[in-house]
Scaffold this active site. Structure first.
Site, PDB file in Angstrom:
ATOM      1  N   THR A 214      60.723  60.176  55.144  1.00  0.00           N
ATOM      2  CA  THR A 214      59.599  60.919  54.591  1.00  0.00           C
ATOM      3  C   THR A 214      58.305  60.493  55.263  1.00  0.00           C
ATOM      4  O   THR A 214      58.161  59.354  55.699  1.00  0.00           O
ATOM      5  CB  THR A 214      59.428  60.670  53.078  1.00  0.00           C
ATOM      6  OG1 THR A 214      59.007  59.316  52.859  1.00  0.00           O
ATOM      7  CG2 THR A 214      60.698  60.964  52.311  1.00  0.00           C
ATOM      8  N   ASP A 215      57.358  61.436  55.358  1.00  0.00           N
ATOM      9  CA  ASP A 215      55.998  61.025  55.658  1.00  0.00           C
ATOM     10  C   ASP A 215      55.564  60.069  54.551  1.00  0.00           C
ATOM     11  O   ASP A 215      56.125  60.067  53.452  1.00  0.00           O
ATOM     12  CB  ASP A 215      55.076  62.238  55.727  1.00  0.00           C
ATOM     13  CG  ASP A 215      53.818  61.960  56.539  1.00  0.00           C
ATOM     14  OD1 ASP A 215      53.496  60.784  56.770  1.00  0.00           O
ATOM     15  OD2 ASP A 215      53.150  62.931  56.946  1.00  0.00           O
ATOM     16  N   TRP A 216      54.573  59.248  54.836  1.00  0.00           N
ATOM     17  CA  TRP A 216      54.200  58.162  53.924  1.00  0.00           C
ATOM     18  C   TRP A 216      53.632  58.725  52.609  1.00  0.00           C
ATOM     19  O   TRP A 216      52.505  59.170  52.531  1.00  0.00           O
ATOM     20  CB  TRP A 216      53.199  57.246  54.605  1.00  0.00           C
ATOM     21  CG  TRP A 216      53.819  56.069  55.301  1.00  0.00           C
ATOM     22  CD1 TRP A 216      53.427  54.760  55.186  1.00  0.00           C
ATOM     23  CD2 TRP A 216      54.935  56.047  56.211  1.00  0.00           C
ATOM     24  NE1 TRP A 216      54.230  53.944  55.964  1.00  0.00           N
ATOM     25  CE2 TRP A 216      55.164  54.703  56.593  1.00  0.00           C
ATOM     26  CE3 TRP A 216      55.776  57.038  56.719  1.00  0.00           C
ATOM     27  CZ2 TRP A 216      56.175  54.320  57.464  1.00  0.00           C
ATOM     28  CZ3 TRP A 216      56.799  56.646  57.594  1.00  0.00           C
ATOM     29  CH2 TRP A 216      56.980  55.319  57.954  1.00  0.00           C
ATOM     30  N   GLY A 217      54.475  58.727  51.564  1.00  0.00           N
ATOM     31  CA  GLY A 217      54.086  59.277  50.276  1.00  0.00           C
ATOM     32  C   GLY A 217      54.558  60.696  50.059  1.00  0.00           C
ATOM     33  O   GLY A 217      54.133  61.345  49.103  1.00  0.00           O
ATOM     34  N   ALA A 218      55.442  61.211  50.909  1.00  0.00           N
ATOM     35  CA  ALA A 218      55.876  62.607  50.803  1.00  0.00           C
ATOM     36  C   ALA A 218      57.054  62.808  49.861  1.00  0.00           C
ATOM     37  O   ALA A 218      57.466  63.940  49.633  1.00  0.00           O
ATOM     38  CB  ALA A 218      56.235  63.157  52.195  1.00  0.00           C
TER      39      ALA A 218
END
Length: 402
Positions: A214-218
């Site tokens: 995941t993108d950071w926090g996605a």
């Protein structure tokens, strides 16, 4: 297995000692290595260790030079190797859909074929030295405004012919170790939960064999994400969703096969043998700076040379105008921001080449405030010379992740 599917901290995956599974380290970014040894963040706020800042993807695309892009990839990979980084979070191959996107500098082109070929060359270069690449942001990451909840609505033809084509080329041509899913929703479904994208297209149609990160926090829903094809949640959420996942597994709402797939994809990256860096870091950074200059020169675009104004001779009396000549923007802001080891502003470069044969006027303010006095001074000085070099661009606040 559930523990493996969540990060240990901001940059590292989890390790499980009793299973001899090591963690692996990830770092930004697309146009150089942003390695944060201490305080970590994803917006480029905290300092990173010095490294080479290569021209951004938006510049590199103007070179049309696959060999140079491949060299950039190898250089970034070697820099990652020197910092004990296993996976570089790049390149970004999203299509430039709107000139107002604050992250366009990180993406190559409006054209999916050009973006795909350049992205593939960068991945091949990074992985040629034994370091993993993570292609991003999958998919339709077309804006920064409301990026965590924006919904990209698109029909199937546009989706495949335009927005996914660059990713397909990169996956099939260079087989990156991982791919990063974006924050946004695609046709109402978060990218991290989009089984059509992550399973049907990515793994079945394109035969992708790597990990989805995941993108950071996605991450939106841990269980739905694993079911859809996401393998690793980043950064760490302190394993706050592990209990939910375990309960879903026990109640058979989460299939064991899906969990095994995710854990095995993370483990596959952790088990890869990375080369040991044997060179000299200072020498590497010096060589990489020369390569960055070569790439910058190859990426420059001359739109028009009316009345044969160019080339300017070093003995000509000229005027240089623009605060950006002194505060030269050579990269974008946000997670790709590099603490550059070598940097020469346009003003400094002019002083080296032209000695005292030119004058300089600020002309404007980067903060956007209109300064009539600065404009008047520049106009007055321009009347005294035959040629004027004006340096303009977007200030950092107008062109950044977030």
């Amino acid at each position: 297995m559930i523990k493996l599917t969540s990060g240990k901290d901001f940059w590292n995956s989890e390790s499980i000692d009793q299973k001899s599974i090591n963690s692996f380290r990830m770092s930004d970014g697309p146009n150089g290595l942003r390695f944060q040894a201490l305080d970590s963040d994803h917006l480029g706020i905290n300092d990173s260790l010095p490294n080479t800042s290569f021209p951004t993807a938006s510049a590199v695309a103007s070179s049309w030079n696959l060999d140079l892009v491949n060299q950039i990839g190898a250089a970034i990979g070697q820099g990652a190797n020197a910092r004990d980084v296993d996976v570089v979070l790049g390149p970004g191959v999203n299509i430039k859909r709107n000139p107002l996107c604050g992250r366009n500098f990180e993406y190559f082109s409006e054209d999916p074929y050009l973006s795909g070929m350049l992205g593939s060359a960068l991945v091949t270069g990074i992985q040629s030295v034994g370091i993993g690449a993570c292609v991003k942001h999958f998919a339709l990451n077309s804006q920064e405004n409301e990026r965590l909840v924006s919904n990209s609505v698109v029909d199937a033809q546009a989706l495949h012919e335009l927005y996914l084509e660059a990713f397909r080329i990169v996956i099939e041509e260079s087989q990156p170790e991982s791919i990063m899913c974006s924050y946004n929703l695609i046709n109402g479904i978060y990218a991290s939960e989009n089984s059509y994208l992550l399973t049907n297209v990515l793994r079945i149609q394109w035969s992708f064999d790597g990990a989805v990160i995941t993108d950071w926090g996605a991450l939106n829903n841990k269980i739905k994400s694993i079911q859809a094809g996401t393998d690793l949640e980043m950064p760490s959420s302190a394993h706050m969703f592990d209990t939910q996942a375990l309960t879903a597994l026990e109640e058979q709402r989460l299939k064991r096969a899906d969990l095994e797939r995710a854990a095995n994809k993370v483990d596959a990256i952790a088990q890869r043998k990375r080369p040991k860096f044997v060179g000299n870091l200072d020498e590497l950074l010096t060589a990489n700076a020369k390569l960055a200059q070569t790439v910058a020169e190859a990426s420059a675009v001359l739109l028009k040379n009316a009345e044969d104004i160019l080339p300017i001779q070093t003995d000509e009396k000229i005027l240089l105008v623009g605060e950006m000549a002194a505060e030269t923007r050579f990269q974008g802001a946000g997670s790709s921001h590099i603490n550059a080891t070598h940097h020469t502003s346009i003003l400094e470069g002019m002083k080296q080449q032209f000695q005292q044969a030119f004058s300089y006027e600020q002309g404007y303010q980067l903060d956007g405030q209109v300064a009539e006095e600065l404009v008047s001074q520049a106009v007055a000085q321009a009347k005294l010379v035959k040629k004027v070099v004006v340096v303009m661009g977007l200030p950092e606040a107008d062109e950044s992740e977030g």
